[in-house]
Motif scaffolding. Structure first.
Motif, PDB file in Angstrom:
ATOM      1  N   LYS A 244      -4.743 -18.038  21.703  1.00  0.00           N
ATOM      2  CA  LYS A 244      -4.611 -19.490  21.582  1.00  0.00           C
ATOM      3  C   LYS A 244      -3.426 -20.001  22.396  1.00  0.00           C
ATOM      4  O   LYS A 244      -3.531 -20.977  23.140  1.00  0.00           O
ATOM      5  CB  LYS A 244      -4.439 -19.841  20.099  1.00  0.00           C
ATOM      6  N   GLU A 245      -2.258 -19.352  22.249  1.00  0.00           N
ATOM      7  CA  GLU A 245      -1.048 -19.797  22.926  1.00  0.00           C
ATOM      8  C   GLU A 245      -1.159 -19.684  24.446  1.00  0.00           C
ATOM      9  O   GLU A 245      -0.882 -20.634  25.181  1.00  0.00           O
ATOM     10  CB  GLU A 245       0.144 -18.931  22.498  1.00  0.00           C
ATOM     11  N   MET A 246      -1.510 -18.495  24.908  1.00  0.00           N
ATOM     12  CA  MET A 246      -1.479 -18.234  26.347  1.00  0.00           C
ATOM     13  C   MET A 246      -2.620 -18.901  27.097  1.00  0.00           C
ATOM     14  O   MET A 246      -2.451 -19.304  28.252  1.00  0.00           O
ATOM     15  CB  MET A 246      -1.545 -16.726  26.604  1.00  0.00           C
ATOM     16  N   THR A 247      -3.802 -19.024  26.466  1.00  0.00           N
ATOM     17  CA  THR A 247      -4.996 -19.386  27.223  1.00  0.00           C
ATOM     18  C   THR A 247      -5.630 -20.711  26.813  1.00  0.00           C
ATOM     19  O   THR A 247      -6.589 -21.150  27.454  1.00  0.00           O
ATOM     20  CB  THR A 247      -6.062 -18.285  27.104  1.00  0.00           C
ATOM     21  N   LEU A 248      -5.140 -21.346  25.755  1.00  0.00           N
ATOM     22  CA  LEU A 248      -5.703 -22.616  25.277  1.00  0.00           C
ATOM     23  C   LEU A 248      -7.209 -22.495  25.026  1.00  0.00           C
ATOM     24  O   LEU A 248      -7.994 -23.383  25.354  1.00  0.00           O
ATOM     25  CB  LEU A 248      -5.418 -23.747  26.277  1.00  0.00           C
ATOM     26  N   THR A 249      -7.587 -21.378  24.434  1.00  0.00           N
ATOM     27  CA  THR A 249      -8.985 -21.091  24.125  1.00  0.00           C
ATOM     28  C   THR A 249      -9.197 -21.172  22.621  1.00  0.00           C
ATOM     29  O   THR A 249      -8.326 -20.788  21.844  1.00  0.00           O
ATOM     30  CB  THR A 249      -9.361 -19.670  24.612  1.00  0.00           C
ATOM     31  N   HIS A 250     -10.362 -21.674  22.220  1.00  0.00           N
ATOM     32  CA  HIS A 250     -10.693 -21.702  20.793  1.00  0.00           C
ATOM     33  C   HIS A 250     -10.691 -20.279  20.261  1.00  0.00           C
ATOM     34  O   HIS A 250     -11.406 -19.408  20.753  1.00  0.00           O
ATOM     35  CB  HIS A 250     -12.067 -22.324  20.564  1.00  0.00           C
ATOM     36  N   SER A 251      -9.873 -20.031  19.234  1.00  0.00           N
ATOM     37  CA  SER A 251      -9.699 -18.683  18.710  1.00  0.00           C
ATOM     38  C   SER A 251      -9.348 -18.765  17.238  1.00  0.00           C
ATOM     39  O   SER A 251      -8.542 -19.607  16.834  1.00  0.00           O
ATOM     40  CB  SER A 251      -8.581 -17.986  19.498  1.00  0.00           C
ATOM     41  N   GLU A 252      -9.943 -17.879  16.436  1.00  0.00           N
ATOM     42  CA  GLU A 252      -9.670 -17.852  14.999  1.00  0.00           C
ATOM     43  C   GLU A 252      -9.701 -16.420  14.479  1.00  0.00           C
ATOM     44  O   GLU A 252     -10.468 -15.597  14.982  1.00  0.00           O
ATOM     45  CB  GLU A 252     -10.711 -18.675  14.237  1.00  0.00           C
ATOM     46  N   PRO A 253      -8.891 -16.130  13.444  1.00  0.00           N
ATOM     47  CA  PRO A 253      -8.944 -14.817  12.793  1.00  0.00           C
ATOM     48  C   PRO A 253      -9.669 -14.897  11.452  1.00  0.00           C
ATOM     49  O   PRO A 253      -9.610 -15.927  10.767  1.00  0.00           O
ATOM     50  CB  PRO A 253      -7.468 -14.502  12.573  1.00  0.00           C
ATOM     51  N   PHE A 254     -10.322 -13.817  11.066  1.00  0.00           N
ATOM     52  CA  PHE A 254     -10.992 -13.751   9.770  1.00  0.00           C
ATOM     53  C   PHE A 254     -10.970 -12.315   9.258  1.00  0.00           C
ATOM     54  O   PHE A 254     -10.889 -11.362  10.046  1.00  0.00           O
ATOM     55  CB  PHE A 254     -12.459 -14.201   9.876  1.00  0.00           C
ATOM     56  N   HIS A 255     -11.065 -12.186   7.933  1.00  0.00           N
ATOM     57  CA  HIS A 255     -11.387 -10.889   7.367  1.00  0.00           C
ATOM     58  C   HIS A 255     -12.842 -10.574   7.710  1.00  0.00           C
ATOM     59  O   HIS A 255     -13.669 -11.478   7.845  1.00  0.00           O
ATOM     60  CB  HIS A 255     -11.216 -10.916   5.841  1.00  0.00           C
ATOM     61  N   PHE A 256     -13.155  -9.294   7.828  1.00  0.00           N
ATOM     62  CA  PHE A 256     -14.498  -8.900   8.276  1.00  0.00           C
ATOM     63  C   PHE A 256     -15.604  -9.529   7.435  1.00  0.00           C
ATOM     64  O   PHE A 256     -16.489 -10.210   7.957  1.00  0.00           O
ATOM     65  CB  PHE A 256     -14.635  -7.370   8.259  1.00  0.00           C
ATOM     66  N   LEU A 257     -15.608  -9.273   6.145  1.00  0.00           N
ATOM     67  CA  LEU A 257     -16.730  -9.720   5.325  1.00  0.00           C
ATOM     68  C   LEU A 257     -16.752 -11.229   5.154  1.00  0.00           C
ATOM     69  O   LEU A 257     -17.820 -11.818   4.937  1.00  0.00           O
ATOM     70  CB  LEU A 257     -16.701  -9.018   3.965  1.00  0.00           C
ATOM     71  N   GLU A 258     -15.596 -11.873   5.271  1.00  0.00           N
ATOM     72  CA  GLU A 258     -15.537 -13.334   5.180  1.00  0.00           C
ATOM     73  C   GLU A 258     -16.247 -14.002   6.348  1.00  0.00           C
ATOM     74  O   GLU A 258     -16.677 -15.152   6.241  1.00  0.00           O
ATOM     75  CB  GLU A 258     -14.080 -13.798   5.137  1.00  0.00           C
ATOM     76  N   PHE A 259     -16.353 -13.302   7.470  1.00  0.00           N
ATOM     77  CA  PHE A 259     -16.900 -13.938   8.668  1.00  0.00           C
ATOM     78  C   PHE A 259     -18.351 -14.353   8.483  1.00  0.00           C
ATOM     79  O   PHE A 259     -18.819 -15.299   9.114  1.00  0.00           O
ATOM     80  CB  PHE A 259     -16.774 -12.989   9.864  1.00  0.00           C
ATOM     81  N   ARG A 260     -19.047 -13.649   7.589  1.00  0.00           N
ATOM     82  CA  ARG A 260     -20.442 -14.010   7.328  1.00  0.00           C
ATOM     83  C   ARG A 260     -20.560 -15.303   6.518  1.00  0.00           C
ATOM     84  O   ARG A 260     -21.628 -15.925   6.491  1.00  0.00           O
ATOM     85  CB  ARG A 260     -21.143 -12.888   6.550  1.00  0.00           C
ATOM     86  N   HIS A 261     -19.491 -15.695   5.859  1.00  0.00           N
ATOM     87  CA  HIS A 261     -19.551 -16.830   4.929  1.00  0.00           C
ATOM     88  C   HIS A 261     -19.201 -18.138   5.633  1.00  0.00           C
ATOM     89  O   HIS A 261     -18.241 -18.828   5.273  1.00  0.00           O
ATOM     90  CB  HIS A 261     -18.632 -16.582   3.729  1.00  0.00           C
TER      91      HIS A 261
ATOM     92  N   GLU B  18       0.822  -1.207   0.000  1.00  0.00           N
ATOM     93  CA  GLU B  18       0.000   0.000   0.000  1.00  0.00           C
ATOM     94  C   GLU B  18       0.860   1.263   0.000  1.00  0.00           C
ATOM     95  O   GLU B  18       0.532   2.258  -0.645  1.00  0.00           O
ATOM     96  CB  GLU B  18      -0.933   0.002   1.203  1.00  0.00           C
ATOM     97  N   CYS B  19       1.980   1.219   0.730  1.00  0.00           N
ATOM     98  CA  CYS B  19       2.854   2.392   0.830  1.00  0.00           C
ATOM     99  C   CYS B  19       3.664   2.649  -0.438  1.00  0.00           C
ATOM    100  O   CYS B  19       3.943   3.803  -0.778  1.00  0.00           O
ATOM    101  CB  CYS B  19       3.837   2.223   1.989  1.00  0.00           C
ATOM    102  N   THR B  20       4.058   1.589  -1.128  1.00  0.00           N
ATOM    103  CA  THR B  20       5.029   1.716  -2.217  1.00  0.00           C
ATOM    104  C   THR B  20       4.462   1.438  -3.602  1.00  0.00           C
ATOM    105  O   THR B  20       5.066   1.842  -4.603  1.00  0.00           O
ATOM    106  CB  THR B  20       6.209   0.753  -1.997  1.00  0.00           C
TER     107      THR B  20
ATOM    108  N   GLY C 128     -10.136  -8.594  11.146  1.00  0.00           N
ATOM    109  CA  GLY C 128      -9.335  -7.486  10.648  1.00  0.00           C
ATOM    110  C   GLY C 128      -9.161  -7.640   9.151  1.00  0.00           C
ATOM    111  O   GLY C 128      -9.022  -8.756   8.652  1.00  0.00           O
ATOM    112  N   SER C 129      -9.164  -6.551   8.423  1.00  0.00           N
ATOM    113  CA  SER C 129      -9.038  -6.603   6.962  1.00  0.00           C
ATOM    114  C   SER C 129      -7.926  -5.672   6.506  1.00  0.00           C
ATOM    115  O   SER C 129      -7.487  -4.781   7.243  1.00  0.00           O
ATOM    116  CB  SER C 129     -10.356  -6.200   6.307  1.00  0.00           C
ATOM    117  N   GLY C 130      -7.465  -5.892   5.275  1.00  0.00           N
ATOM    118  CA  GLY C 130      -6.404  -5.049   4.732  1.00  0.00           C
ATOM    119  C   GLY C 130      -5.137  -5.158   5.553  1.00  0.00           C
ATOM    120  O   GLY C 130      -4.678  -6.255   5.886  1.00  0.00           O
ATOM    121  N   ILE C 131      -4.578  -4.002   5.918  1.00  0.00           N
ATOM    122  CA  ILE C 131      -3.318  -3.990   6.658  1.00  0.00           C
ATOM    123  C   ILE C 131      -3.498  -4.451   8.111  1.00  0.00           C
ATOM    124  O   ILE C 131      -2.501  -4.630   8.825  1.00  0.00           O
ATOM    125  CB  ILE C 131      -2.669  -2.597   6.635  1.00  0.00           C
ATOM    126  N   ARG C 132      -4.723  -4.702   8.538  1.00  0.00           N
ATOM    127  CA  ARG C 132      -4.986  -5.150   9.903  1.00  0.00           C
ATOM    128  C   ARG C 132      -5.175  -6.660  10.018  1.00  0.00           C
ATOM    129  O   ARG C 132      -5.218  -7.189  11.131  1.00  0.00           O
ATOM    130  CB  ARG C 132      -6.237  -4.443  10.464  1.00  0.00           C
TER     131      ARG C 132
END
Length: 348
Positions: free
Chosen positions: A232-249, A64-66, A216-220
């Motif tokens: 996930k590492e510290m707490t052994l809790t179910h955790s996942e990342p997604f792009h915002f709009l993908e989460f609905r799918h 994005e910067c270059t 988080g989407s884009g640069i986030r």
């Protein structure tokens, strides 16, 4: 020392390492400018675990910067499946930016060695330790020693190297005023830690929550991946990342009253991203939102800085949330289950 003391100290002192990261980039400004003056077919960011997620965030920001093609690849894939990342009939060189807290991770070392053996291009290393093998392989190294840690899960180290990667991307894109503005981040980061520690503790200690989703989407997006990994590492809790709009799918089918949905909101796409959070809230989820500003936002930065600059501000409160949850579950944040500070392999 009590369990978690190292992690707590590293989270709450990390802004010192942010400043050093900026100083390191500034001292290397001439060498970095020379490095980026060459033409590259692409820029590849690589790392393992946290630093792979850092690479994802940094590659998106660099492009994005270059305007140059930049992408991230796990070092293990760059080593074992090189042709899926680098064409075998390459003509123009690639710039490889290798990121490693320790500078001794086996996959990263072997991938960089292979890259250099095949004369693929130049190598820039971002790390926290100088006297390690990885910086010795680099054409140029950025070493942020204040990012060094005693704990296994990366917090201060990740943030310090991310700040260096952002400043480097801004330098490569000639965004000089934005790079100078980054020195304001340390004060903003300390304010966030003091203002929102109680919120991090409240959510982290609530063991009725059994799953966390980080959006988080884009640069986030890479930052959302890293926040997910800390949980996930510290707490052994179910955790996942997604792009915002993908989460609905599909993933939203998992949302209910025991769910926390964390949104790393942008300014440019705020209405679309906020709509996702509101929808998840209507399904029963607890919403934790982070943004530079917004009337209903849970954690507000109030940074008055450009969006390209303030990404590191998403991290500290989310790191604290994982820290408090680990303690509430009787775990030691300093020593996550089954993990070591460095993965060193004899088989590669």
């Amino acid at each position: 020392m009590k369990p978690g003391d190292f992690t707590y100290h590293e989270i709450t002192t990390q802004t010192e390492a942010w400043v050093e990261a900026l100083d390191v980039v500034e001292r290397s400004r001439t060498d970095l400018t020379t490095l980026f003056s060459h033409h590259y077919s692409q820029v590849i960011f690589t790392g393992c675990g946290s630093t792979y997620y850092l690479s994802k965030a940094a590659a998106a920001l660099f492009q994005e910067c270059t305007g140059r093609i930049a992408r991230a690849a796990p070092a293990g894939e760059l080593l074992l499946n090189e042709r899926t990342i680098l064409p075998s009939n390459h003509v123009e060189p690639t710039l490889l930016i290798a990121i490693s807290r320790s500078g001794t991770t086996t996959e990263t070392l072997r991938a960089v060695e292979r890259f250099k053996t095949h004369h693929r291009g130049k190598v820039l290393v971002i790390t926290n330790y100088a006297d390690r093998p990885l910086p010795q392989l680099a054409d140029l190294s950025l070493i942020i020693e204040k990012g060094q840690e005693e704990s296994i899960a990366q917090t201060r180290s990740f943030a310090s190297m991310y700040v260096a990667a952002v400043a480097t991307s801004l330098l490569a894109g000639e965004h000089h005023s934005e790079r100078s503005a980054m020195y304001q981040l340390a004060e903003k980061g300390q304010t966030l830690l003091s203002s929102y520690a109680s919120l991090a503790q409240e959510i982290g200690e609530n063991l009725n929550f059994d799953r966390f989703y980080f959006l988080g989407s884009g640069i986030r997006y890479g930052l959302a991946c890293e926040a997910n990994l800390k949980m996930k590492e510290m707490t052994l809790t179910h955790s996942e990342p997604f792009h915002f709009l993908e989460f609905r799918h599909g993933p939203m089918s998992m949302v209910g009253g025991h769910t926390v949905v964390v949104g790393l909101l942008s300014e440019s796409n705020f209405p679309h991203e906020w709509a996702v959070l509101e929808e998840m809230q209507s399904l029963g989820a607890r919403i934790l939102s982070l943004a530079n500003r917004g009337d209903k936002v849970s954690i507000k930065f109030h940074s008055h800085l450009p969006e390209l600059v303030y990404g590191v501000l998403y991290l500290p409160v989310l790191q604290l949330m994982a820290y408090y949850r680990a303690l509430a579950k009787g775990l030691d944040p300093d020593r996550p289950t089954h993990l070591s500070a460095v993965v060193e392999l004899d088989t590669l």
